[in-house]
Design an enzyme around this catalytic site. Structure first.
Site, PDB file in Angstrom:
ATOM      1  N   GLY A  14      -1.308  -8.812 -15.548  1.00 37.48           N
ATOM      2  CA  GLY A  14      -1.404  -8.735 -13.956  1.00 37.48           C
ATOM      3  C   GLY A  14      -0.657  -9.741 -13.096  1.00 37.48           C
ATOM      4  O   GLY A  14      -1.139 -10.314 -11.992  1.00 37.48           O
ATOM      5  N   MET A  88      -2.574   1.488 -17.570  1.00 32.90           N
ATOM      6  CA  MET A  88      -2.291   2.601 -18.717  1.00 32.90           C
ATOM      7  C   MET A  88      -2.759   3.653 -18.999  1.00 32.90           C
ATOM      8  O   MET A  88      -3.135   3.921 -20.148  1.00 32.90           O
ATOM      9  CB  MET A  88      -1.474   1.477 -19.935  1.00 32.90           C
ATOM     10  N   HIS A 107       6.377   1.301 -10.560  1.00 35.64           N
ATOM     11  CA  HIS A 107       7.191   1.544 -12.072  1.00 35.64           C
ATOM     12  C   HIS A 107       8.778   0.654 -12.057  1.00 35.64           C
ATOM     13  O   HIS A 107       9.385   0.779 -11.096  1.00 35.64           O
ATOM     14  CB  HIS A 107       7.419   3.049 -11.933  1.00 35.64           C
ATOM     15  N   ASP A 143       4.511   9.378 -13.032  1.00 36.13           N
ATOM     16  CA  ASP A 143       5.569   8.599 -12.277  1.00 36.13           C
ATOM     17  C   ASP A 143       6.378   9.521 -11.318  1.00 36.13           C
ATOM     18  O   ASP A 143       7.609   9.480 -11.280  1.00 36.13           O
ATOM     19  CB  ASP A 143       6.475   8.026 -13.245  1.00 36.13           C
ATOM     20  N   GLU A 172       9.601  -6.620  -8.412  1.00 35.90           N
ATOM     21  CA  GLU A 172       8.405  -5.802  -8.256  1.00 35.90           C
ATOM     22  C   GLU A 172       7.389  -6.530  -7.366  1.00 35.90           C
ATOM     23  O   GLU A 172       6.912  -5.880  -6.497  1.00 35.90           O
ATOM     24  CB  GLU A 172       7.657  -5.613  -9.405  1.00 35.90           C
TER      25      GLU A 172
HETATM   26  C1  GRF Z   1       4.800  -3.517 -14.340  1.00 34.85           C
HETATM   27  O1  GRF Z   1       6.154  -4.036 -14.727  1.00 34.85           O
HETATM   28  C2  GRF Z   1       5.120  -2.319 -13.733  1.00 34.85           C
HETATM   29  O2  GRF Z   1       6.046  -1.921 -13.294  1.00 34.85           O
HETATM   30  C3  GRF Z   1       4.320  -1.424 -14.863  1.00 34.85           C
HETATM   31  O3  GRF Z   1       3.662  -2.219 -15.631  1.00 34.85           O
HETATM   32  C4  GRF Z   1       3.912  -3.665 -15.441  1.00 34.85           C
HETATM   33  C5  GRF Z   1       2.898  -4.422 -15.186  1.00 34.85           C
HETATM   34  O4  GRF Z   1       2.862  -5.850 -15.246  1.00 34.85           O
HETATM   35  N1  GRF Z   1       3.768  -0.163 -14.384  1.00 34.85           N
HETATM   36  P1  GRF Z   1       1.863  -6.706 -14.748  1.00 34.85           P
HETATM   37  O5  GRF Z   1       0.321  -6.511 -15.529  1.00 34.85           O
HETATM   38  O6  GRF Z   1       1.744  -6.487 -13.391  1.00 34.85           O
HETATM   39  O7  GRF Z   1       2.429  -8.157 -15.385  1.00 34.85           O
END
Ligand code: GRF
Length: 187
Positions: A14, A88, A107, A143, A172
């Site tokens: 998260g 997921m 992603h 994706d 991100e």
């Molecule tokens: C992120 O790197 C995102 O790109 C991928 O899953 C990861 C999630 O990380 N889809 P977090 O739970 O936000 O730390």
């Protein structure tokens, strides 16, 4: 400003959720986070929701009715945007049709390259020099929805999966919020 009621879907740590919550507290940021949904009861991200007093629901995706439960929650709370952040589970076509143009995902690669899992392993194996992250709309293919925004970083010679993941995730956190601003801020 009138903000868009949003729900963040997680399965793991998260950290993107954390960044989105922080930014959503800014008066000018276009969305409010009204709900967090996790399909894992032990997801660390739930602690972040608790810390910020954001309501959360654990909805187990092993339950065949899980999408109906999700739909109930988001209808009840008048949610108009879903942000997948490390969620997921692939959502069905039937579910997605209720939220056309209203579900985003982040992603950790420059899509359309490296869809799916084990992204960093594959990027390193292929000796890519540049990578990054992509925020995109979600459609029924993995994706593959329309791209909203990408951010690039260099792959360093000394990178391993952990360091590349850490540096990708750092961009991100900015990319997701910038994508939301790009879509919703009206000038
Ligand atoms: C992120 O790197 C995102 O790109 C991928 O899953 C990861 C999630 O990380 N889809 P977090 O739970 O936000 O730390």
């Amino acid at each position: 400003m009138v903000k868009i009621n949003s729900c963040i879907f997680i399965s793991g740590t998260g950290t993107n959720l954390n960044a989105l919550i922080n930014n959503s507290r800014n008066y000018n940021f276009p969305i409010n986070i009204r709900l967090v949904i996790s399909n894992k009861k032990n997801a660390l991200g739930l602690k972040i929701a608790k810390k910020f007093s954001i309501p959360f629901k654990i909805i187990d995706t092993n339950n065949p009715l899980f999408e109906r439960y999700i739909l109930n929650e988001i209808t009840k709370r008048k949610i108009n945007l879903i942000c997948l952040a490390g969620y997921m589970k692939i959502l069905s076509k039937g579910f997605l049709k209720n939220f056309k143009g209203k579900i985003m995902n982040i992603h950790p690669s420059l899509l359309p390259k490296y869809k799916g899992t084990k992204t960093f392993e594959r990027i390193l194996k292929n000796k890519e020099k540049v990578t990054g992250c992509t925020v995109h709309y979600v459609n029924e293919k993995l994706d593959s929805g329309k791209i909203i925004l990408k951010k690039k970083i260099d792959v360093l010679k000394k990178d391993n999966v952990q360091t590349l993941k850490k540096r990708t995730q750092k961009v991100e956190y900015r990319a997701y919020s910038e994508a939301i601003i790009k879509v919703f801020r009206k000038f």
